[in-house]
Structure formats: structure tokens, C-alpha cells
Design an enzyme around this catalytic site. Sequence first.
Site, PDB file in Angstrom:
ATOM      1  N   ASN A   1      50.078  38.788  38.310  1.00 17.82           N
ATOM      2  CA  ASN A   1      49.769  39.601  38.404  1.00 17.82           C
ATOM      3  C   ASN A   1      48.440  39.647  39.515  1.00 17.82           C
ATOM      4  O   ASN A   1      47.170  39.802  39.255  1.00 17.82           O
ATOM      5  CB  ASN A   1      49.540  40.093  37.115  1.00 17.82           C
ATOM      6  CG  ASN A   1      48.404  41.474  36.618  1.00 17.82           C
ATOM      7  OD1 ASN A   1      48.327  42.071  38.159  1.00 17.82           O
ATOM      8  ND2 ASN A   1      48.749  42.005  35.672  1.00 17.82           N
TER       9      ASN A   1
ATOM     10  N   PRO B   1      42.202  39.845  40.175  1.00 12.71           N
ATOM     11  CA  PRO B   1      40.629  40.063  39.624  1.00 12.71           C
ATOM     12  C   PRO B   1      40.868  41.525  38.477  1.00 12.71           C
ATOM     13  O   PRO B   1      41.487  41.958  38.065  1.00 12.71           O
ATOM     14  CB  PRO B   1      40.080  40.905  40.609  1.00 12.71           C
ATOM     15  CG  PRO B   1      41.087  41.136  41.685  1.00 12.71           C
ATOM     16  CD  PRO B   1      41.831  39.894  41.616  1.00 12.71           C
ATOM     17  N   ASN B   2      39.541  41.121  37.974  1.00 13.74           N
ATOM     18  CA  ASN B   2      39.160  41.727  37.006  1.00 13.74           C
ATOM     19  C   ASN B   2      39.933  41.427  35.501  1.00 13.74           C
ATOM     20  O   ASN B   2      39.577  42.565  34.253  1.00 13.74           O
ATOM     21  CB  ASN B   2      38.750  43.387  37.251  1.00 13.74           C
ATOM     22  CG  ASN B   2      38.227  43.292  38.088  1.00 13.74           C
ATOM     23  OD1 ASN B   2      37.118  43.200  38.179  1.00 13.74           O
ATOM     24  ND2 ASN B   2      38.239  44.066  38.865  1.00 13.74           N
TER      25      ASN B   2
ATOM     26  N   SER C   1      49.772  47.802  33.298  1.00 13.58           N
ATOM     27  CA  SER C   1      50.131  49.188  33.531  1.00 13.58           C
ATOM     28  C   SER C   1      50.670  49.357  34.234  1.00 13.58           C
ATOM     29  O   SER C   1      51.546  48.822  34.653  1.00 13.58           O
ATOM     30  CB  SER C   1      48.796  49.860  33.342  1.00 13.58           C
ATOM     31  OG  SER C   1      48.197  49.371  34.620  1.00 13.58           O
TER      32      SER C   1
ATOM     33  N   GLU D   1      56.642  40.184  39.908  1.00 18.38           N
ATOM     34  CA  GLU D   1      55.599  40.386  40.105  1.00 18.38           C
ATOM     35  C   GLU D   1      55.631  40.954  38.977  1.00 18.38           C
ATOM     36  O   GLU D   1      56.154  42.094  38.425  1.00 18.38           O
ATOM     37  CB  GLU D   1      55.315  41.774  40.940  1.00 18.38           C
ATOM     38  CG  GLU D   1      53.471  42.372  41.165  1.00 18.38           C
ATOM     39  CD  GLU D   1      53.580  43.542  42.481  1.00 18.38           C
ATOM     40  OE1 GLU D   1      55.003  43.918  43.122  1.00 18.38           O
ATOM     41  OE2 GLU D   1      52.926  44.410  42.736  1.00 18.38           O
TER      42      GLU D   1
ATOM     43  N   ARG E   1      47.672  53.461  43.719  1.00 16.23           N
ATOM     44  CA  ARG E   1      48.424  52.365  42.792  1.00 16.23           C
ATOM     45  C   ARG E   1      49.958  52.126  43.080  1.00 16.23           C
ATOM     46  O   ARG E   1      50.500  50.952  42.892  1.00 16.23           O
ATOM     47  CB  ARG E   1      48.369  51.713  41.915  1.00 16.23           C
ATOM     48  CG  ARG E   1      46.409  52.061  41.504  1.00 16.23           C
ATOM     49  CD  ARG E   1      46.506  51.760  39.418  1.00 16.23           C
ATOM     50  NE  ARG E   1      45.021  52.004  39.321  1.00 16.23           N
ATOM     51  CZ  ARG E   1      44.036  51.219  39.317  1.00 16.23           C
ATOM     52  NH1 ARG E   1      44.302  50.061  39.496  1.00 16.23           N
ATOM     53  NH2 ARG E   1      42.365  51.907  38.855  1.00 16.23           N
TER      54      ARG E   1
ATOM     55  N   ASP F   1      51.556  37.312  52.100  1.00 15.38           N
ATOM     56  CA  ASP F   1      51.955  36.628  53.348  1.00 15.38           C
ATOM     57  C   ASP F   1      51.904  34.959  53.223  1.00 15.38           C
ATOM     58  O   ASP F   1      53.290  34.227  53.168  1.00 15.38           O
ATOM     59  CB  ASP F   1      51.035  36.172  54.542  1.00 15.38           C
ATOM     60  CG  ASP F   1      51.123  37.262  55.160  1.00 15.38           C
ATOM     61  OD1 ASP F   1      51.921  38.273  55.502  1.00 15.38           O
ATOM     62  OD2 ASP F   1      50.306  37.546  56.521  1.00 15.38           O
TER      63      ASP F   1
ATOM     64  N   ARG G   1      38.000  45.550  29.391  1.00 13.04           N
ATOM     65  CA  ARG G   1      38.164  47.141  30.193  1.00 13.04           C
ATOM     66  C   ARG G   1      39.793  47.809  29.691  1.00 13.04           C
ATOM     67  O   ARG G   1      40.648  47.482  30.191  1.00 13.04           O
ATOM     68  CB  ARG G   1      39.117  45.936  31.080  1.00 13.04           C
ATOM     69  CG  ARG G   1      39.107  46.431  32.563  1.00 13.04           C
ATOM     70  CD  ARG G   1      40.338  45.603  33.201  1.00 13.04           C
ATOM     71  NE  ARG G   1      39.969  46.026  34.832  1.00 13.04           N
ATOM     72  CZ  ARG G   1      41.678  45.959  35.398  1.00 13.04           C
ATOM     73  NH1 ARG G   1      42.051  45.004  35.438  1.00 13.04           N
ATOM     74  NH2 ARG G   1      41.584  46.910  36.466  1.00 13.04           N
TER      75      ARG G   1
ATOM     76  N   ARG H   1      50.065  56.284  37.884  1.00 17.68           N
ATOM     77  CA  ARG H   1      48.513  56.528  37.873  1.00 17.68           C
ATOM     78  C   ARG H   1      47.925  56.743  39.349  1.00 17.68           C
ATOM     79  O   ARG H   1      49.346  57.418  39.664  1.00 17.68           O
ATOM     80  CB  ARG H   1      48.140  54.455  37.475  1.00 17.68           C
ATOM     81  CG  ARG H   1      48.453  53.921  35.802  1.00 17.68           C
ATOM     82  CD  ARG H   1      48.007  52.941  35.999  1.00 17.68           C
ATOM     83  NE  ARG H   1      46.055  52.828  35.799  1.00 17.68           N
ATOM     84  CZ  ARG H   1      45.274  52.324  36.204  1.00 17.68           C
ATOM     85  NH1 ARG H   1      45.734  50.793  36.143  1.00 17.68           N
ATOM     86  NH2 ARG H   1      43.883  52.013  35.732  1.00 17.68           N
TER      87      ARG H   1
ATOM     88  N   HIS I   1      47.453  46.270  46.196  1.00 16.73           N
ATOM     89  CA  HIS I   1      47.323  47.087  46.766  1.00 16.73           C
ATOM     90  C   HIS I   1      47.010  46.977  47.819  1.00 16.73           C
ATOM     91  O   HIS I   1      47.083  47.854  48.880  1.00 16.73           O
ATOM     92  CB  HIS I   1      46.830  48.559  45.944  1.00 16.73           C
ATOM     93  CG  HIS I   1      47.318  48.565  44.114  1.00 16.73           C
ATOM     94  ND1 HIS I   1      48.441  48.836  44.186  1.00 16.73           N
ATOM     95  CD2 HIS I   1      46.570  48.313  43.152  1.00 16.73           C
ATOM     96  CE1 HIS I   1      48.849  48.759  42.930  1.00 16.73           C
ATOM     97  NE2 HIS I   1      47.558  47.913  42.695  1.00 16.73           N
TER      98      HIS I   1
ATOM     99  N   ALA J   1      44.399  43.821  41.341  1.00 16.44           N
ATOM    100  CA  ALA J   1      44.240  45.346  42.706  1.00 16.44           C
ATOM    101  C   ALA J   1      44.706  44.768  44.260  1.00 16.44           C
ATOM    102  O   ALA J   1      44.618  45.610  44.595  1.00 16.44           O
ATOM    103  CB  ALA J   1      42.786  45.320  43.278  1.00 16.44           C
TER     104      ALA J   1
ATOM    105  N   HIS K   1      52.899  44.031  35.986  1.00 14.91           N
ATOM    106  CA  HIS K   1      51.728  44.572  36.207  1.00 14.91           C
ATOM    107  C   HIS K   1      51.849  45.416  34.345  1.00 14.91           C
ATOM    108  O   HIS K   1      52.670  45.358  33.657  1.00 14.91           O
ATOM    109  CB  HIS K   1      51.789  46.012  36.883  1.00 14.91           C
ATOM    110  CG  HIS K   1      51.799  45.821  37.996  1.00 14.91           C
ATOM    111  ND1 HIS K   1      50.245  44.615  38.889  1.00 14.91           N
ATOM    112  CD2 HIS K   1      52.374  45.711  39.055  1.00 14.91           C
ATOM    113  CE1 HIS K   1      51.062  45.290  40.135  1.00 14.91           C
ATOM    114  NE2 HIS K   1      51.922  45.094  40.668  1.00 14.91           N
TER     115      HIS K   1
ATOM    116  N   TYR L   1      45.318  49.031  29.597  1.00 12.50           N
ATOM    117  CA  TYR L   1      45.768  47.938  29.557  1.00 12.50           C
ATOM    118  C   TYR L   1      45.462  48.063  28.254  1.00 12.50           C
ATOM    119  O   TYR L   1      46.049  45.870  28.096  1.00 12.50           O
ATOM    120  CB  TYR L   1      44.392  46.950  29.919  1.00 12.50           C
ATOM    121  CG  TYR L   1      44.394  47.290  31.627  1.00 12.50           C
ATOM    122  CD1 TYR L   1      45.567  47.161  32.320  1.00 12.50           C
ATOM    123  CD2 TYR L   1      43.472  47.926  32.629  1.00 12.50           C
ATOM    124  CE1 TYR L   1      45.484  47.965  33.658  1.00 12.50           C
ATOM    125  CE2 TYR L   1      43.080  48.448  33.809  1.00 12.50           C
ATOM    126  CZ  TYR L   1      44.038  47.786  34.711  1.00 12.50           C
ATOM    127  OH  TYR L   1      44.046  48.361  35.462  1.00 12.50           O
TER     128      TYR L   1
HETATM  129  C1  DQA Z   1      46.663  45.829  37.008  1.00 22.15           C
HETATM  130  C2  DQA Z   1      46.958  47.516  37.518  1.00 22.15           C
HETATM  131  C3  DQA Z   1      45.741  47.576  39.404  1.00 22.15           C
HETATM  132  O1  DQA Z   1      46.352  48.275  39.697  1.00 22.15           O
HETATM  133  C4  DQA Z   1      44.966  47.510  38.602  1.00 22.15           C
HETATM  134  O2  DQA Z   1      43.989  47.208  39.647  1.00 22.15           O
HETATM  135  C5  DQA Z   1      44.596  46.402  37.669  1.00 22.15           C
HETATM  136  C6  DQA Z   1      45.534  45.730  36.432  1.00 22.15           C
HETATM  137  C7  DQA Z   1      48.364  45.497  35.120  1.00 22.15           C
HETATM  138  O3  DQA Z   1      48.125  44.892  35.428  1.00 22.15           O
HETATM  139  O4  DQA Z   1      48.473  46.681  35.101  1.00 22.15           O
HETATM  140  O5  DQA Z   1      43.829  44.834  37.900  1.00 22.15           O
HETATM  141  O6  DQA Z   1      47.354  45.055  37.737  1.00 22.15           O
END
Ligand code: DQA
Length: 151
Positions: free
Chosen positions: A76, A12-13, A104, A100, A113, A89, A20, A109, A82, A79, A102, A25
Site C-alpha cells: 500500500n 506514508p501516513n 479506500s 497493490e 487519486r 521502478d 486519520r 475519491r 499517485h 500517497a 488501498h 479509512y
Molecule cells: C490509500 C489511498 C491514497 O490515496 C492515500 O494517499 C493514502 C491511503 C488507501 O489505503 O486508501 O494514504 O493508499
Amino acid sequence: MERPLIAVLNGPNLNMLGLRQPEVYGRATLDDVEQVCVQAAERLDVAIDFRQTNGEGELVSWIQECRGRARGIIINPAAYSHTSVAILDALLAVDLPVIEVHISNIHRREAFRHHSYVSRAAIGVICGLGVRGYALALQAMTDMILDEDDQ
Ligand code: DQA
């Protein structure tokens, strides 16, 4: 021989990248991230399936679809890293190598997170290196697939 398929899944996002919180980011958009992945995949001679969703259930379904189809998953989970036992699962269920990513450095942070449920299913985690983390993950995943094929 057919090129191995690696799924690159985004949560998401991440469709808001570029707009954003650029101070966290960076300025690259999700299209730029996809380009980074496409170029790395060409260089590495692998195929990728690059996707983004805001939905937890959709992410779970996409992970399930990878079973028997992809050789590895780069994710990735944003959110959901977390919060989501469901995504953990699903990753445990598909029996594939997982990396995995990320953008950032989640450990620099907020405390909420610092923990990722998803990390329990991951061979490795790349965080804090910006969008180049995706290319590094593709490199590592390809190395692992080649190692497996050599055995
Ligand atoms: C993220 C880090 C997460 O904590 C955050 O919720 C994101 C992006 C990252 O790519 O740094 O949406 O996964």
C-alpha cells in the site's frame, strides 16, 4: 519446507490509521492491520515481513531488499502511489509478483487519486474493501506462489 516469505509494505501516513480520517479509512489502527495480516499468514502457512515507513527512499530500499528474499510483495504505497516513479521502478526491478492494496476506493475519491504509477507493476489491485483487502491480497499471493511451485 520453509514457509514462503511475503513482504507487506506500507507507505506514508498509514501509521496514523485509526486517527486519520476515520470516515475514509475506518477505525482500525496499523497494529490492527498487522494482526489481520499475521492471522491470514498463519492460516495460509506463509511468513510475512510487515513494515511501514513515511519515507519514499526507505520504501525503495525495502523493495530492493525483497529481491531474492521474498516471493512476493503486497504494497500500500499510500500517497506515493499517485506520485512515485521511483517506487514503480523499484518494483519493476525486483522481478517479483506485486499486489497493490488501498483501504479506500481511490476511484470514488479526488481525481488525483485515480491514477497510480504503481499499478503498472502490479498483477492486481485491491481497493475499497478496507483492511480486509490485505487478507485478500495475502490469499491471492499465496495461491500464485503455490501455482508457481506446482509448475
Ligand atoms: C490509500 C489511498 C491514497 O490515496 C492515500 O494517499 C493514502 C491511503 C488507501 O489505503 O486508501 O494514504 O493508499
